[in-house]
Scaffold this motif. Structure first.
Motif, PDB file in Angstrom:
ATOM      1  N   SER A 187       2.338  -5.421   9.976  1.00 42.59           N
ATOM      2  CA  SER A 187       1.856  -4.998  11.298  1.00 42.59           C
ATOM      3  C   SER A 187       2.818  -4.040  11.974  1.00 42.59           C
ATOM      4  CB  SER A 187       1.637  -6.233  12.195  1.00 42.59           C
ATOM      5  OG  SER A 187       0.781  -7.158  11.592  1.00 42.59           O
ATOM      6  N   SER A 188       3.400  -3.148  11.212  1.00 40.19           N
ATOM      7  CA  SER A 188       4.433  -2.262  11.740  1.00 40.19           C
ATOM      8  C   SER A 188       4.099  -0.799  11.515  1.00 40.19           C
ATOM      9  CB  SER A 188       5.783  -2.602  11.097  1.00 40.19           C
ATOM     10  OG  SER A 188       6.207  -3.900  11.457  1.00 40.19           O
ATOM     11  N   GLU A 189       4.873   0.071  12.180  1.00 45.14           N
ATOM     12  CA  GLU A 189       4.701   1.515  12.059  1.00 45.14           C
ATOM     13  C   GLU A 189       6.020   2.150  11.640  1.00 45.14           C
ATOM     14  OE1 GLU A 189       4.006   5.313  15.050  1.00 45.14           O
ATOM     15  OE2 GLU A 189       2.921   3.444  15.454  1.00 45.14           O
ATOM     16  N   VAL A 190       5.965   2.965  10.582  1.00 42.90           N
ATOM     17  CA  VAL A 190       7.125   3.721  10.126  1.00 42.90           C
ATOM     18  C   VAL A 190       6.719   5.189  10.110  1.00 42.90           C
ATOM     19  CG1 VAL A 190       8.802   4.070   8.287  1.00 42.90           C
ATOM     20  CG2 VAL A 190       7.877   1.777   8.687  1.00 42.90           C
ATOM     21  N   ASP A 191       7.285   5.988  10.998  1.00 41.03           N
ATOM     22  CA  ASP A 191       6.843   7.366  11.132  1.00 41.03           C
ATOM     23  C   ASP A 191       7.462   8.308  10.102  1.00 41.03           C
ATOM     24  OD1 ASP A 191       5.152   6.752  13.238  1.00 41.03           O
ATOM     25  OD2 ASP A 191       6.708   7.035  14.743  1.00 41.03           O
ATOM     26  N   GLY A 192       8.618   7.935   9.540  1.00 38.36           N
ATOM     27  CA  GLY A 192       9.251   8.751   8.515  1.00 38.36           C
ATOM     28  C   GLY A 192       8.962   8.227   7.123  1.00 38.36           C
ATOM     29  N   ALA A 193       9.639   8.784   6.125  1.00 35.45           N
ATOM     30  CA  ALA A 193       9.460   8.338   4.738  1.00 35.45           C
ATOM     31  C   ALA A 193      10.032   6.934   4.557  1.00 35.45           C
ATOM     32  CB  ALA A 193      10.153   9.312   3.794  1.00 35.45           C
ATOM     33  N   GLY A 237       2.307 -12.656  -1.553  1.00 33.81           N
ATOM     34  CA  GLY A 237       2.541 -14.040  -1.183  1.00 33.81           C
ATOM     35  C   GLY A 237       3.819 -14.300  -0.430  1.00 33.81           C
ATOM     36  N   LEU A 238       4.447 -13.250   0.126  1.00 31.89           N
ATOM     37  CA  LEU A 238       5.706 -13.472   0.832  1.00 31.89           C
ATOM     38  C   LEU A 238       5.487 -13.885   2.280  1.00 31.89           C
ATOM     39  CD1 LEU A 238       7.880 -10.465  -0.425  1.00 31.89           C
ATOM     40  CD2 LEU A 238       7.673 -12.759  -1.366  1.00 31.89           C
ATOM     41  N   VAL A 239       4.441 -13.349   2.923  1.00 28.27           N
ATOM     42  CA  VAL A 239       4.191 -13.629   4.328  1.00 28.27           C
ATOM     43  C   VAL A 239       2.689 -13.583   4.583  1.00 28.27           C
ATOM     44  CG1 VAL A 239       4.479 -11.187   4.884  1.00 28.27           C
ATOM     45  CG2 VAL A 239       4.705 -12.888   6.702  1.00 28.27           C
ATOM     46  N   ASP A 240       2.222 -14.428   5.505  1.00 27.81           N
ATOM     47  CA  ASP A 240       0.829 -14.416   5.910  1.00 27.81           C
ATOM     48  C   ASP A 240       0.672 -13.308   6.943  1.00 27.81           C
ATOM     49  OD1 ASP A 240      -1.772 -14.898   6.505  1.00 27.81           O
ATOM     50  OD2 ASP A 240      -1.439 -16.815   7.515  1.00 27.81           O
ATOM     51  N   CYS A 241       0.199 -12.136   6.487  1.00 29.76           N
ATOM     52  CA  CYS A 241       0.142 -10.945   7.331  1.00 29.76           C
ATOM     53  C   CYS A 241      -1.311 -10.561   7.567  1.00 29.76           C
ATOM     54  CB  CYS A 241       0.909  -9.803   6.657  1.00 29.76           C
ATOM     55  SG  CYS A 241       0.925  -8.268   7.602  1.00 29.76           S
ATOM     56  N   GLU A 242      -1.732 -10.510   8.821  1.00 25.64           N
ATOM     57  CA  GLU A 242      -3.124 -10.227   9.142  1.00 25.64           C
ATOM     58  C   GLU A 242      -3.416  -8.736   9.283  1.00 25.64           C
ATOM     59  OE1 GLU A 242      -4.249 -12.454  12.537  1.00 25.64           O
ATOM     60  OE2 GLU A 242      -4.006 -14.417  11.570  1.00 25.64           O
ATOM     61  N   ASP A 243      -2.398  -7.930   9.590  1.00 32.19           N
ATOM     62  CA  ASP A 243      -2.606  -6.497   9.796  1.00 32.19           C
ATOM     63  C   ASP A 243      -1.678  -5.691   8.903  1.00 32.19           C
ATOM     64  OD1 ASP A 243      -4.554  -6.698  11.927  1.00 32.19           O
ATOM     65  OD2 ASP A 243      -2.903  -7.355  13.202  1.00 32.19           O
ATOM     66  N   GLY A 244      -2.208  -4.567   8.392  1.00 37.55           N
ATOM     67  CA  GLY A 244      -1.400  -3.698   7.563  1.00 37.55           C
ATOM     68  C   GLY A 244      -0.445  -2.849   8.383  1.00 37.55           C
ATOM     69  N   ASN A 245       0.190  -1.899   7.715  1.00 40.81           N
ATOM     70  CA  ASN A 245       1.167  -1.026   8.341  1.00 40.81           C
ATOM     71  C   ASN A 245       0.655   0.410   8.398  1.00 40.81           C
ATOM     72  OD1 ASN A 245       3.444  -3.080   8.319  1.00 40.81           O
ATOM     73  ND2 ASN A 245       2.989  -2.933   6.117  1.00 40.81           N
ATOM     74  N   TYR A 246       1.277   1.198   9.277  1.00 38.06           N
ATOM     75  CA  TYR A 246       1.020   2.629   9.330  1.00 38.06           C
ATOM     76  C   TYR A 246       2.288   3.353   8.883  1.00 38.06           C
ATOM     77  CZ  TYR A 246       0.546   7.351  11.109  1.00 38.06           C
ATOM     78  OH  TYR A 246       0.521   8.715  11.210  1.00 38.06           O
ATOM     79  N   PHE A 247       2.154   4.237   7.907  1.00 38.39           N
ATOM     80  CA  PHE A 247       3.267   5.049   7.421  1.00 38.39           C
ATOM     81  C   PHE A 247       2.939   6.514   7.694  1.00 38.39           C
ATOM     82  CE2 PHE A 247       3.380   1.207   4.856  1.00 38.39           C
ATOM     83  CZ  PHE A 247       4.731   0.863   4.878  1.00 38.39           C
ATOM     84  N   SER A 267      -0.993  -3.508   0.408  1.00 35.13           N
ATOM     85  CA  SER A 267      -2.402  -3.756   0.753  1.00 35.13           C
ATOM     86  C   SER A 267      -2.645  -3.535   2.240  1.00 35.13           C
ATOM     87  CB  SER A 267      -2.791  -5.197   0.403  1.00 35.13           C
ATOM     88  OG  SER A 267      -2.741  -5.420  -0.987  1.00 35.13           O
ATOM     89  N   GLY A 268      -3.801  -2.920   2.522  1.00 33.49           N
ATOM     90  CA  GLY A 268      -4.260  -2.779   3.901  1.00 33.49           C
ATOM     91  C   GLY A 268      -3.451  -1.813   4.740  1.00 33.49           C
ATOM     92  N   ASN A 269      -2.833  -0.815   4.111  1.00 32.84           N
ATOM     93  CA  ASN A 269      -1.985   0.122   4.833  1.00 32.84           C
ATOM     94  C   ASN A 269      -2.638   1.487   4.997  1.00 32.84           C
ATOM     95  OD1 ASN A 269       0.672  -1.518   4.844  1.00 32.84           O
ATOM     96  ND2 ASN A 269       0.053  -1.527   2.677  1.00 32.84           N
ATOM     97  N   ILE A 270      -2.239   2.218   6.030  1.00 34.41           N
ATOM     98  CA  ILE A 270      -2.580   3.620   6.200  1.00 34.41           C
ATOM     99  C   ILE A 270      -1.334   4.429   5.884  1.00 34.41           C
ATOM    100  CG2 ILE A 270      -3.300   5.415   7.812  1.00 34.41           C
ATOM    101  CD1 ILE A 270      -4.776   3.246   9.383  1.00 34.41           C
ATOM    102  N   ILE A 271      -1.447   5.326   4.907  1.00 39.12           N
ATOM    103  CA  ILE A 271      -0.299   6.116   4.453  1.00 39.12           C
ATOM    104  C   ILE A 271      -0.680   7.592   4.538  1.00 39.12           C
ATOM    105  CG2 ILE A 271       1.277   6.587   2.536  1.00 39.12           C
ATOM    106  CD1 ILE A 271       0.668   3.724   1.532  1.00 39.12           C
ATOM    107  N   ARG A 272      -0.033   8.307   5.447  1.00 42.20           N
ATOM    108  CA  ARG A 272      -0.378   9.721   5.635  1.00 42.20           C
ATOM    109  C   ARG A 272       0.248  10.618   4.566  1.00 42.20           C
ATOM    110  NH1 ARG A 272      -2.847  11.242  10.240  1.00 42.20           N
ATOM    111  NH2 ARG A 272      -2.066  13.365   9.977  1.00 42.20           N
ATOM    112  N   GLY A 273       1.264  10.119   3.864  1.00 47.04           N
ATOM    113  CA  GLY A 273       1.882  10.871   2.785  1.00 47.04           C
ATOM    114  C   GLY A 273       1.433  10.360   1.433  1.00 47.04           C
TER     115      GLY A 273
END
Length: 328
Positions: A198-204, A220-230, A246-252
């Protein structure tokens, strides 16, 4: 800040001396050094503050107009306070800040740990590697204005905003939950792996040589409901014990080689090229892959809470025994 006149400096030194405080050579930005052992509230320290070896200082509503040094084995607990310059924590020292602002950098030289809750660090955070140390950085609802660099220990960040690049190397684990990183992220050689949820990383973002990596909702490391934005490329290489994206948005681009076992994942939106082992990802359940690593952020938070509570209790007791710090 306008330089103090000699008359004002002499008067301040006399006032501190009469209150039983040690006065010595200050930093370039401060004319006085105050040594703290005990507790104090609602006062201003007109210069640098030092917590000497083995001492404990508990402050509430205190303004420090210089820098802070927490010496070996010492404790500094701060609530609703501010520091005009940097903080340096020495070996086995402990710095605990709630609702507190630090204008400069924060440097841990193999300290026991640093805890930041609802606090703001204007500069960078540096956790230096020291033989035999196992320090932690544990932070909630806080902000860091510069870079974050950790060279050993334990890292758990939740609802944290970081304006500079983030690097975590040779740590036991790195957890980044519901946080925003304005620049790049590098995680390497984490023994128990890393989780980004559930985090955002704007750089590489680069993950290399870790024991387990979970980016987003799968694995299986963490129960994560939302993906990340890269906001840029994501590269995962030579990681062991399971990698899931899984479940991530990756602009690069999404790529990497040498992960063993092969990575898993699904439901990613990748705007750049997908290459290497990530060309044809399958869900973790389909491959019946389980993470061998034990990087559970919830368990990590519980463990760090226990470490913090133990150290705080000891520090508060020592400060109470020392009595009022008389920071006037």
């Amino acid at each position: 800040m306008r330089p103090l006149s000699r008359t004002v400096i002499s008067f301040s030194a006399l006032a501190l001396a009469s209150a039983g405080l040690a006065v010595g050579a200050g930093s370039a930005s401060a004319a006085l050094t105050t040594h703290c052992d005990g507790d104090a509230a609602d006062v201003t320290v007109p210069g640098d503050l030092v917590v000497d070896k083995g001492d404990s200082c508990v402050l509430d509503g205190v303004t420090i107009e210089g820098e802070v040094t927490v010496k070996a084995g010492a404790d500094l607990l701060m609530t609703d306070s501010s520091i005009a310059d940097r903080v340096v924590v020495s070996s086995e020292g402990y710095f605990d800040a709630t609702g507190t602002e630090v204008a400069g950098n924060l440097i841990s030289k193999g300290g026991y740990g640093v805890y930041l809750d609802d606090s703001a660090l204007g500069g960078s955070y540096t956790g230096r590697a020291v033989d035999g140390a196992d320090p932690f950085l544990y932070s909630y609802d806080s902000s860091i204005g510069g870079k974050l660099t950790v060279e050993q220990g334990l890292v758990h960040l939740q609802t944290v905003t970081i304006d500079g690049a983030v690097s975590s190397e040779n740590t036991l684990y790195t957890d980044i939950i519901d946080s925003t990183l304005a620049k790049g992220l590098t995680v390497s050689a984490n023994e128990e792996g890393t989780s980004l949820c559930s985090s955002e990383v704007d750089g590489a973002a680069t993950f290399t040589g870790n024991s387990g990596v979970q980016l987003g909702t799968g694995g299986g490391l963490v129960d994560c409901e939302d993906g990340n934005y890269f906001g840029s490329d994501v590269t995962l290489s030579d990681n062991l014990d399971g990698v899931d994206v899984s479940g991530n948005i990756i602009r690069g681009a999404l790529s990497g080689e040498g992960n063993d076992p092969a990575p898993t994942g699904e439901d990613n939106r990748v705007r750049g090229e997908v290459g290497g082992q990530f060309t044809d990802l399958a869900p973790a359940a389909q491959k019946a892959q389980a993470f061998a690593a034990t990087a559970d952020p919830e368990a990590h938070a519980d463990e760090l809470d226990a470490q913090r509570n133990d150290r705080r209790a000891t520090a508060e007791q020592k400060a109470e025994e020392a009595g009022p710090a008389n920071l006037r």
